[in-house]
Design an enzyme around this catalytic site. Structure first.
Site, PDB file in Angstrom:
ATOM      1  N   ASP A   1      38.786 -76.474 -28.841  1.00 37.20           N
ATOM      2  CA  ASP A   1      37.945 -76.322 -29.113  1.00 37.20           C
ATOM      3  C   ASP A   1      37.318 -75.222 -29.750  1.00 37.20           C
ATOM      4  OD1 ASP A   1      36.729 -78.564 -27.348  1.00 37.20           O
ATOM      5  OD2 ASP A   1      36.667 -77.879 -25.372  1.00 37.20           O
ATOM      6  N   GLY A   2      38.825 -74.656 -29.299  1.00 35.04           N
ATOM      7  CA  GLY A   2      38.985 -72.966 -30.069  1.00 35.04           C
ATOM      8  C   GLY A   2      38.420 -73.237 -31.652  1.00 35.04           C
TER       9      GLY A   2
ATOM     10  N   ASN B   1      29.317 -70.224 -27.299  1.00 38.37           N
ATOM     11  CA  ASN B   1      29.696 -71.033 -25.390  1.00 38.37           C
ATOM     12  C   ASN B   1      29.039 -70.138 -24.909  1.00 38.37           C
ATOM     13  OD1 ASN B   1      31.500 -73.149 -25.822  1.00 38.37           O
ATOM     14  ND2 ASN B   1      33.396 -72.099 -25.177  1.00 38.37           N
TER      15      ASN B   1
ATOM     16  N   ASP C   1      30.868 -56.977 -11.699  1.00 40.33           N
ATOM     17  CA  ASP C   1      32.176 -57.184 -12.660  1.00 40.33           C
ATOM     18  C   ASP C   1      30.864 -57.562 -14.194  1.00 40.33           C
ATOM     19  OD1 ASP C   1      33.763 -56.692 -11.414  1.00 40.33           O
ATOM     20  OD2 ASP C   1      34.628 -58.160 -11.342  1.00 40.33           O
TER      21      ASP C   1
END
Length: 571
Positions: free
Chosen positions: A336-337, A415, A445
């Protein structure tokens, strides 16, 4: 002798008072003059001429009083002199310094008012745009009814209303569909913008200029003729109804054979390098396809064998920006990267992507690398199913910008975009707005703004839901919020999200886009996110739903458990 002792002593010739005037009567009173003190700083505040006038009047009054020999008069005169002296010293003192804290408060209040006015203006513009859209839909519906009365539903060849409805349904950024693809499709000229004919002296030696045209059609329950109802909302006679939405799969059909394929490969992998060389050779020898690769891959292949002299590449960013006008198809070899990297090369339209699985994650890579010949044959011959994966278009607005138009270059993410606290030990404090409406303040966070394609990535790890990639929406997922009631949201795709670091935030924030290109957000900076008009079309092995369910079953082992044994009573 001080001036205070004058009322208790008699005037003597040796202890007289001599004033500043040059009168002869006062010279004989006393040889030792006592000058009248004046404040040095008072001359900067009062005109010297007026000062001399005051002294002259004072001495004249002393003349008349002392000449008459009145001791009490002298005493009162000296007291008045001391009073004047005290007054001069008081006036000469430096004024009390006033603090400018109220100016700071006023400046902050004006900044808040300016932001409120800006939000009001944004809301007004959004309302006007929405009203214009509804007016256009209403006119389209009325014209559709008129046309239906005249011609009915049989004729679709020259039906301009169907073309407008198709544009509304698919939301394509193209502007000229007439005379290109008919009524039920999206033409490649609209999405990829074919280059005008004629040689390009700058890049003709590197990249070919021919583009293959195609169109997109709808498939409906196995019926791929594209004959279905485009309008989903009807508001006849004031009653709003929605048409039945069947399972529609978008199909891509080539109108001319693809000529150019771009290869994007995973770096530092021997197996990927071997497969890339094999696929490039097969496409050139058996399919007569022009092959474009990255500069890194071109160097590796040419170093290995001079046979690959036919491959093409680009030299600079200008040629890379024009890839969408040269390339018909993208083939990715990796996970996917690699698909994310391929999408990041295109800041506008993106050619169809055929993703082969050679990585650890395969939510967007449905094609097996062992069957690449059959897979590429099916894709090159067409038609084949595609998934239109939306991208987020992000703008960073600095606090020092004069207006909303002064933004940095937009960043497209497939994404998600993540806003976190970085190395700071303080909680992230963010103000979030959806269009002109306030959403919430994020304390924790950080925050994830994700596409539906990215719902199985960072958003899922932070507690977000898995969403089908063709669902039109934006995911709003907090990261470790400082509140137990802060649950994720799914917002419609047409909204614009604004995330701002307030001025009273204790620390800064960092924004990362698809896991890279981190940018610092200081207090007062804002991040604007909306759906980009240029999606990423990825080819499907079967169809969107089948590929999505297969990926979560195989990649995440979703709901995998042992079956419950049947050992209860039988009827």
């Amino acid at each position: 002798m001080s001036l205070d002792e004058l009322p208790h002593k008699k005037l003597a010739s040796s202890e007289g008072i001599q004033f500043a005037r040059s009168d002869s009567r006062f010279r004989s009173l006393s040889p030792a003059p006592i000058p009248i003190p004046t404040a040095p700083s008072f001359r900067s505040l009062v005109d010297p001429v007026s000062d001399e006038r005051v002294n002259h009047d004072t001495v004249t009054s002393h003349e008349s009083e002392i000449g008459s020999g009145s001791i009490s008069t002298v005493s009162s005169t000296v007291s008045s002199v001391e009073s004047e002296k005290a007054a001069y010293e008081f006036l000469a003192q430096t004024p009390i310094k006033s603090t400018d804290a109220h100016l700071v408060e006023f400046s902050e209040a004006m900044r808040t008012v300016a932001k409120a006015l800006r939000r009001v203006a944004e809301g007004k513009a959004a309302a006007q745009a929405e009203a214009e859209e509804w007016r256009r839909k209403y006119e389209l519906e009325m014209a559709h009814k008129q046309q239906r009365k005249i011609k009915g539903y049989g004729s679709c060849a020259n039906n301009e209303l169907e073309k407008l409805a198709s544009q509304l349904t698919l939301e394509t950024p193209a502007s000229d569909q007439a005379g290109c693809c008919g009524n039920h499709g999206i033409c490649s000229h609209e999405v990829l913008q074919d280059e005008s004919p004629g040689p390009n002296p700058r890049s003709s030696h590197k990249l070919v200029s021919r583009k293959a045209s195609f169109r997109l059609s709808w498939g409906c329950n196995g019926d791929k003729n594209g004959q279905h109802k485009h309008d989903f909302v009807s508001f006849e006679k004031g009653d709003i109804t929605t048409a039945e939405r069947s399972n529609k799969q978008i199909l891509l059909k080539w109108e001319s054979s693809p000529q150019t394929v771009l290869f994007i490969t995973k770096p530092n992998s021997n197996s990927v390098h071997v497969l890339c060389a094999e696929m490039v050779r097969w496409l050139k020898e058996h399919k007569k396809i022009n092959v474009v690769v990255e500069p890194r891959v071109s160097k590796e292949l040419l170093t290995e064998d001079s046979y690959y002299n036919f491959i093409q590449t680009w030299d600079d960013d200008e040629e890379k920006k024009m890839l969408h006008t040269k390339v018909d198809l993208i083939v990715t070899l990796g996970g996917d990267g690699t698909v994310l990297w391929a999408a990041s090369l295109f800041k506008g339209p993106v050619p169809p992507v055929v993703a082969f699985s050679l990585g650890s994650l395969g939510f967007m890579t449905p094609f097996p690398s062992e069957q690449y010949r059959d897979c590429l044959d099916n894709v090159l011959n067409g038609p084949f199913s595609i998934t239109l994966r939306n991208r987020l278009q992000c703008h960073v607005i600095r606090d020092a910008a004069k207006d909303e138009l002064e933004t940095e270059e937009p960043i497209l993410v497939l994404n998600e975009v993540t806003i976190d606290r970085g190395i700071s030990s303080y909680l992230t404090y963010l103000e979030c707005y959806c269009d002109s409406s306030f959403v919430t303040c994020v304390q924790g966070d950080g925050l994830i703004i994700s596409t539906t394609s990215g719902s199985t990535a960072y958003s899922l790890a932070a507690g977000g839901s898995m969403v089908h990639p063709q669902v039109p929406g934006i995911l709003f997922t907090p990261i470790c919020p400082h509140s137990l009631s802060f649950r994720p949201l799914i917002l419609p795709e047409y909204v614009t999200l604004r995330v701002q670091v307030p001025h009273n935030s204790r620390g800064q924030a960092w924004a990362s886009f698809d896991g890279k290109d981190r940018k610092l957000l200081s207090p007062g900076d804002a991040l604007i996110c909306s759906i980009s008009p240029w999606p990423v079309p990825t080819a499907c092995l079967v169809d969107s739903t089948t590929d999505f369910l297969r990926s979560i079953h195989e990649g995440l082992h979703w709901n995998l458990r042992k079956s419950q044994s049947f050992d209860g009573p039988r009827d």
